[in-house]
Design a protein around this motif. Structure first.
Motif, PDB file in Angstrom:
ATOM      1  N   GLY A   1       0.794  -1.217   0.000  1.00 22.40           N
ATOM      2  CA  GLY A   1       0.000   0.000   0.000  1.00 22.40           C
ATOM      3  C   GLY A   1       0.835   1.278   0.000  1.00 22.40           C
ATOM      4  N   LYS A   2       2.129   1.173   0.226  1.00 26.63           N
ATOM      5  CA  LYS A   2       3.001   2.354   0.256  1.00 26.63           C
ATOM      6  C   LYS A   2       3.783   2.541  -1.046  1.00 26.63           C
ATOM      7  N   VAL A   3       3.904   1.483  -1.831  1.00 26.22           N
ATOM      8  CA  VAL A   3       4.673   1.544  -3.074  1.00 26.22           C
ATOM      9  C   VAL A   3       3.700   1.592  -4.243  1.00 26.22           C
ATOM     10  N   THR A   4       3.904   2.558  -5.134  1.00 23.78           N
ATOM     11  CA  THR A   4       3.017   2.661  -6.289  1.00 23.78           C
ATOM     12  C   THR A   4       3.669   2.136  -7.560  1.00 23.78           C
ATOM     13  N   ALA A   5       5.001   2.165  -7.602  1.00 25.64           N
ATOM     14  CA  ALA A   5       5.688   1.689  -8.808  1.00 25.64           C
ATOM     15  C   ALA A   5       7.099   1.226  -8.463  1.00 25.64           C
ATOM     16  N   CYS A   6       7.600   0.342  -9.284  1.00 28.22           N
ATOM     17  CA  CYS A   6       8.958  -0.167  -9.143  1.00 28.22           C
ATOM     18  C   CYS A   6       9.693   0.147 -10.447  1.00 28.22           C
ATOM     19  N   VAL A   7      10.817   0.842 -10.338  1.00 29.60           N
ATOM     20  CA  VAL A   7      11.628   1.154 -11.517  1.00 29.60           C
ATOM     21  C   VAL A   7      12.624   0.015 -11.696  1.00 29.60           C
ATOM     22  N   HIS A   8      12.732  -0.460 -12.936  1.00 36.01           N
ATOM     23  CA  HIS A   8      13.624  -1.592 -13.209  1.00 36.01           C
ATOM     24  C   HIS A   8      14.436  -1.337 -14.469  1.00 36.01           C
ATOM     25  N   ASN A   9      15.376  -2.228 -14.745  1.00 39.67           N
ATOM     26  CA  ASN A   9      16.306  -2.024 -15.866  1.00 39.67           C
ATOM     27  C   ASN A   9      15.938  -2.788 -17.134  1.00 39.67           C
TER      28      ASN A   9
ATOM     29  N   TYR B   1       5.045  -1.247 -12.807  1.00 44.39           N
ATOM     30  CA  TYR B   1       6.471  -1.295 -13.126  1.00 44.39           C
ATOM     31  C   TYR B   1       6.772  -0.211 -14.151  1.00 44.39           C
ATOM     32  N   ALA B   2       7.882   0.452 -13.989  1.00 51.20           N
ATOM     33  CA  ALA B   2       8.331   1.477 -14.936  1.00 51.20           C
ATOM     34  C   ALA B   2       9.784   1.179 -15.305  1.00 51.20           C
ATOM     35  N   THR B   3      10.084   1.317 -16.574  1.00 49.26           N
ATOM     36  CA  THR B   3      11.462   1.068 -16.991  1.00 49.26           C
ATOM     37  C   THR B   3      12.345   2.255 -16.612  1.00 49.26           C
ATOM     38  N   CYS B   4      13.590   1.975 -16.323  1.00 48.38           N
ATOM     39  CA  CYS B   4      14.561   2.996 -15.956  1.00 48.38           C
ATOM     40  C   CYS B   4      14.836   3.894 -17.174  1.00 48.38           C
TER      41      CYS B   4
ATOM     42  N   ASP C   1      13.297 -10.974 -16.711  1.00 47.53           N
ATOM     43  CA  ASP C   1      12.834 -11.636 -15.492  1.00 47.53           C
ATOM     44  C   ASP C   1      11.968 -10.708 -14.646  1.00 47.53           C
ATOM     45  N   ILE C   2      12.237  -9.415 -14.678  1.00 45.53           N
ATOM     46  CA  ILE C   2      11.401  -8.449 -13.963  1.00 45.53           C
ATOM     47  C   ILE C   2      10.030  -8.355 -14.617  1.00 45.53           C
ATOM     48  N   LEU C   3      10.020  -8.460 -15.941  1.00 42.63           N
ATOM     49  CA  LEU C   3       8.783  -8.276 -16.688  1.00 42.63           C
ATOM     50  C   LEU C   3       7.921  -9.535 -16.760  1.00 42.63           C
ATOM     51  N   SER C   4       8.410 -10.638 -16.282  1.00 39.05           N
ATOM     52  CA  SER C   4       7.652 -11.884 -16.394  1.00 39.05           C
ATOM     53  C   SER C   4       6.380 -11.822 -15.552  1.00 39.05           C
ATOM     54  N   ALA C   5       5.402 -12.547 -15.993  1.00 39.23           N
ATOM     55  CA  ALA C   5       4.113 -12.579 -15.284  1.00 39.23           C
ATOM     56  C   ALA C   5       4.286 -13.115 -13.870  1.00 39.23           C
ATOM     57  N   HIS C   6       5.206 -14.067 -13.700  1.00 37.64           N
ATOM     58  CA  HIS C   6       5.433 -14.652 -12.378  1.00 37.64           C
ATOM     59  C   HIS C   6       5.930 -13.593 -11.392  1.00 37.64           C
ATOM     60  N   ALA C   7       6.847 -12.758 -11.829  1.00 38.70           N
ATOM     61  CA  ALA C   7       7.407 -11.742 -10.946  1.00 38.70           C
ATOM     62  C   ALA C   7       6.355 -10.704 -10.567  1.00 38.70           C
ATOM     63  N   CYS C   8       5.434 -10.432 -11.460  1.00 37.76           N
ATOM     64  CA  CYS C   8       4.434  -9.384 -11.235  1.00 37.76           C
ATOM     65  C   CYS C   8       3.184  -9.892 -10.519  1.00 37.76           C
TER      66      CYS C   8
END
Length: 180
Positions: A4-12, A30-33, A16-23
């Motif tokens: 509830g405190k995090v609205t987005a995660c910036v990644h590179n 998720y936002a790209t760097c 593996d970050i973009l996989s459905a399992h991770a999300c």
């Protein structure tokens, strides 16, 4: 305790970050760097001709870092020509911004480099022909370096760890579009 405190995660941009399992187990977006995206765009945007110039420039920089006779001759020419006594910089395939550093240093030392390559006591004719950068390549290096310098600056600003950088993205993007 971050639910509830995090609205987005910036990644590179890694898959593996973009996989459905991770999300699947988090509720944030998720936002790209921006810096990574900019680096990928620059790397992908290098034309075949420019890549050939980068390779030629890299060979030249490598020669002046591995051949001790050439290193010493360059140092002497720098003194004779009242140039800064800097070593040449080689670019790294992993970081496009090092191309900017390499080009800037080559431009700074261009005439000392040419003098060493034309000195047959230091560089034989065949080696000089292999290493010499053509005048039209020098012109492209000269024209392209300010573009790379602007992109490098943008990457440096956006990658700062001490400031919130999201507020810089629009002005930097707008500045890049306006200047190039």
């Amino acid at each position: 305790g971050i639910d509830g405190k995090v609205t987005a995660c910036v990644h590179n941009n890694t898959q593996d970050i973009l996989s459905a399992h991770a999300c699947s187990h988090v509720s944030w977006d998720y936002a790209t760097c921006f810096a990574t995206t900019l680096q990928q765009a620059v790397s992908n945007g290098l034309s075949g001709d420019l890549v050939r110039i980068i390779v030629s420039a890299g060979k030249l920089a490598k020669h002046f870092s591995h051949n001790m006779l050439a290193v010493e001759a360059l140092e002497q020419k720098q003194v004779q020509m009242c140039l800064l006594q800097h070593k040449l910089i080689q670019s790294s395939k992993a970081r496009w911004d090092t191309i900017c550093d390499m080009f800037e240093r080559l431009l700074e030392q261009r005439w000392a480099i040419k003098a060493v390559l034309s000195d047959r006591t230091v560089t034989n004719r065949q080696e000089a022909q292999t290493l010499e950068i053509e005048d039209d390549y020098w012109q492209i290096i000269e024209n392209f370096t300010p573009v790379l310098a602007t992109l490098k600056w943008a990457t440096t600003v956006i990658s700062a760890e001490t400031e919130v950088s999201i507020s810089n993205i629009y002005p930097i993007t707008f500045s890049l579009i306006q200047t190039h």
